[in-house]
Structures are given as structure tokens and as C-alpha cells.
Design an enzyme around this catalytic site. Structure first.
Site, short mmCIF file in Angstrom:
data_model
loop_
_atom_site.label_atom_id
_atom_site.label_comp_id
_atom_site.label_asym_id
_atom_site.label_seq_id
_atom_site.Cartn_x
_atom_site.Cartn_y
_atom_site.Cartn_z
N GLY A 53 7.62 7.80 -1.64
CA GLY A 53 9.07 7.62 -1.72
C GLY A 53 9.53 6.28 -1.18
O GLY A 53 10.28 5.54 -1.83
N ILE A 54 9.07 5.91 0.02
CA ILE A 54 9.45 4.62 0.59
C ILE A 54 8.76 3.48 -0.15
O ILE A 54 9.38 2.45 -0.44
CB ILE A 54 9.11 4.59 2.10
CG1 ILE A 54 10.04 5.55 2.85
CG2 ILE A 54 9.25 3.17 2.66
CD1 ILE A 54 9.74 5.69 4.33
N THR A 82 0.86 -1.18 0.00
CA THR A 82 0.00 0.00 0.00
C THR A 82 0.89 1.23 0.00
O THR A 82 2.01 1.21 0.51
CB THR A 82 -0.95 0.03 1.21
OG1 THR A 82 -0.19 0.18 2.41
CG2 THR A 82 -1.78 -1.24 1.29
N GLY A 83 0.41 2.30 -0.59
CA GLY A 83 1.21 3.53 -0.67
C GLY A 83 2.43 3.36 -1.55
O GLY A 83 3.49 3.94 -1.29
N ALA A 84 2.29 2.57 -2.61
CA ALA A 84 3.45 2.26 -3.47
C ALA A 84 3.92 3.44 -4.30
O ALA A 84 5.00 3.39 -4.89
CB ALA A 84 3.11 1.09 -4.39
N SER A 99 6.76 4.64 12.31
CA SER A 99 7.59 5.85 12.42
C SER A 99 8.27 5.91 13.78
O SER A 99 7.75 5.38 14.78
CB SER A 99 6.73 7.10 12.23
OG SER A 99 7.44 8.28 12.57
N TYR A 144 -0.49 12.35 14.42
CA TYR A 144 0.36 11.44 13.63
C TYR A 144 1.07 10.45 14.56
O TYR A 144 1.11 9.25 14.29
CB TYR A 144 1.37 12.24 12.83
CG TYR A 144 2.29 11.43 11.95
CD1 TYR A 144 1.88 10.98 10.70
CD2 TYR A 144 3.58 11.12 12.37
CE1 TYR A 144 2.73 10.24 9.89
CE2 TYR A 144 4.44 10.37 11.57
CZ TYR A 144 4.01 9.94 10.32
OH TYR A 144 4.86 9.20 9.53
#
Length: 240
Positions: free
Chosen positions: A13-14, A8-10, A135, A148
Site C-alpha cells: 500500500g505505501i 523495495t516493496g513497491a 514504523s 517487529y
């Protein structure tokens, strides 16, 4: 037999670095994205020399049922890398409800519910891996990033709890807690602020997305076969 991994979130940047690292190692990939279609197109071009199967999936994980759009397009599956994310900066007293809800959906509810939908595919194989990119702020918290930090802390608790629940099914669940990584998410900081952050880090620099990707590949591999419920801190010594 090639293994299939959902990232997910491909488009981030990461996420892109993780996709490249895994494609290089022979994995087939489901590449989730939301807004950045151009990044996914560029990523697909970069991955094409590896000759794998790379399937883009568009869905908004900031809305309550966005995860169903992802899960409905997943067939064979061996691992999940939860890499989707969004930032939120400012004082808690200025936080708006819609911002908080979107943040929690992306970081907590969507990963939780998406995993719930996809777990049967891993359980049926008696093997699998789940990696959550959390994180440093989920470990220690940050002023002006209270919501966050809360979301990232919840991810860590999710990893620790789920790892115990599915260990006997042959499924490992781990997290990576990056520190300050040189990606577009840092674009909101001025050059002076970025230099100040780097000065605070014992290694004297920001991390690279590729370093997080290598950690992810390690957690997906048999080299970490006796690791589950762990948080791998990749932060240059910023928080130990």
C-alpha cells in the site's frame, strides 16, 4: 536528466503510493516486489501516463541472498526507498525461529546488504538519497509486536549510523516512521479494533498512504537538502 529510484516493496500500500508520487514528479523507477505480481501490473498501468521508465524486479527479501537478485538488475541509480515489510503479531513466547529470521531478513539484513551493494553507484555520483520506511513501533515499541518493533528499531539505528558514514559523499539518509496507516497491513484488525486505534490518535483517524508518499518525496527533494540522519514521524500525533 531524470533520476532513477529503487523502491523495495513497491506492491504494498505505501510502496504503490510512493511509486505514484515519484512517477508524477518525473522519476524513473525500479519497482521491487515479491508475491503480489498483480499489484505491480496494476501499478504499471497507473504509472503509464507519466511516460517514465518503470522496471519491475521480482525477488524474495525474506531469504538471505534475495537482495543480490535486486542489486544485479540495478544500473543507473540516484536514490533508494526501502519500503518492503511484513507484519508479525503475537506474544514473543510464541515466536518461531523461521518467522523471526524472515522478519529480520526483510526489515534489517536485506536493506543493509542491498544498500551496501548499491552504495558505490551513489558514491560515484557524489550525490544520492536513501529513505527507510520504518514504523512508530521502532520509536516506542508495541506489546504483541516485539520482534517487529526490534526490527524497526534496528532500521532507525541503521539510518542514524549510515547517515554519518556517507554524509561527505553527498548522500543523505533519512527515515519515515508512520503510525497507523490505512493499508492492507491493517486488514488483520477488526472494525472495532481499528476504531479504537483511531480514537487513541490525537487527529482521530488513520493516516493515508499518500501522506507517507508525500513525506518520502520531500526527503528525496532539495527541499530537505540539510536533513540527514533524521526520523520524520508521520503519525497524527500518536507518538511525539
Amino acid at each position: 536528466m531524470h533520476k532513477y529510484v529503487l523502491i523495495t516493496g513497491a506492491s504494498g500500500g505505501i510502496g504503490q503510493a510512493v511509486a505514484y508520487q515519484l512517477a508524477e514528479k518525473g522519476y524513473h523507477l525500479y519497482l521491487h516486489y515479491n508475491q503480489n505480481e498483480e499489484s505491480i501490473k496494476e501499478l504499471l498501468n497507473k504509472l503509464s501516463p507519466f511516460k517514465g521508465e518503470y522496471i519491475p524486479i521480482h525477488a524474495d527479501l525474506a531469504v538471505p541472498e534475495g537482495y543480490l537478485k535486486v542489486s544485479s538488475q540495478i544500473y543507473s541509480l540516484d536514490a533508494i526507498v526501502h519500503c518492503g515489510g511484513m507484519g508479525q503479531y503475537g506474544l514473543l513466547m510464541d515466536l518461531k525461529l523461521d518467522e523471526a529470521m524472515a522478519l529480520m531478513n526483510v526489515h534489517v539484513l536485506s536493506p543493509l546488504m542491498l544498500t551496501k551493494e548499491l552504495l558505490p553507484k551513489l558514491i560515484s555520483k557524489k550525490s544520492g538519497n536513501i529513505v527507510v520506511i520504518t514504523s512508530i513501533w521502532g520509536q516506542t515499541g508495541a506489546a504483541c509486536e516485539v520482534a517487529y518493533s526490534a526490527a524497526k528499531g534496528a532500521q532507525i539505528s541503521f539510518v542514524k549510523a549510515l547517515s554519518k558514514e556517507v554524509a561527505l559523499n553527498g548522500i543523505r539518509v533519512n527515515a519515515i516512521a508512520p503510525g497507523a496507516i490505512d493499508t492492507p497491513m491493517m486488514a488483520g484488525f477488526s472494525e472495532e479494533e481499528t476504531e479504537r486505534i483511531a480514537f487513541e490518535i490525537p487527529m482521530g483517524r488513520l493516516g493515508q498512504a499518500e501522506e507517507i508518499a508525500k513525506g518520502t518525496a520531500f526527503l528525496l527533494s532539495d527541499d530537505s537538502s540539510y536533513m540527514t540522519g533524521q526520523v520524520l514521524a508521520i503519525n497524527g500525533g500518536w507518538y511525539t
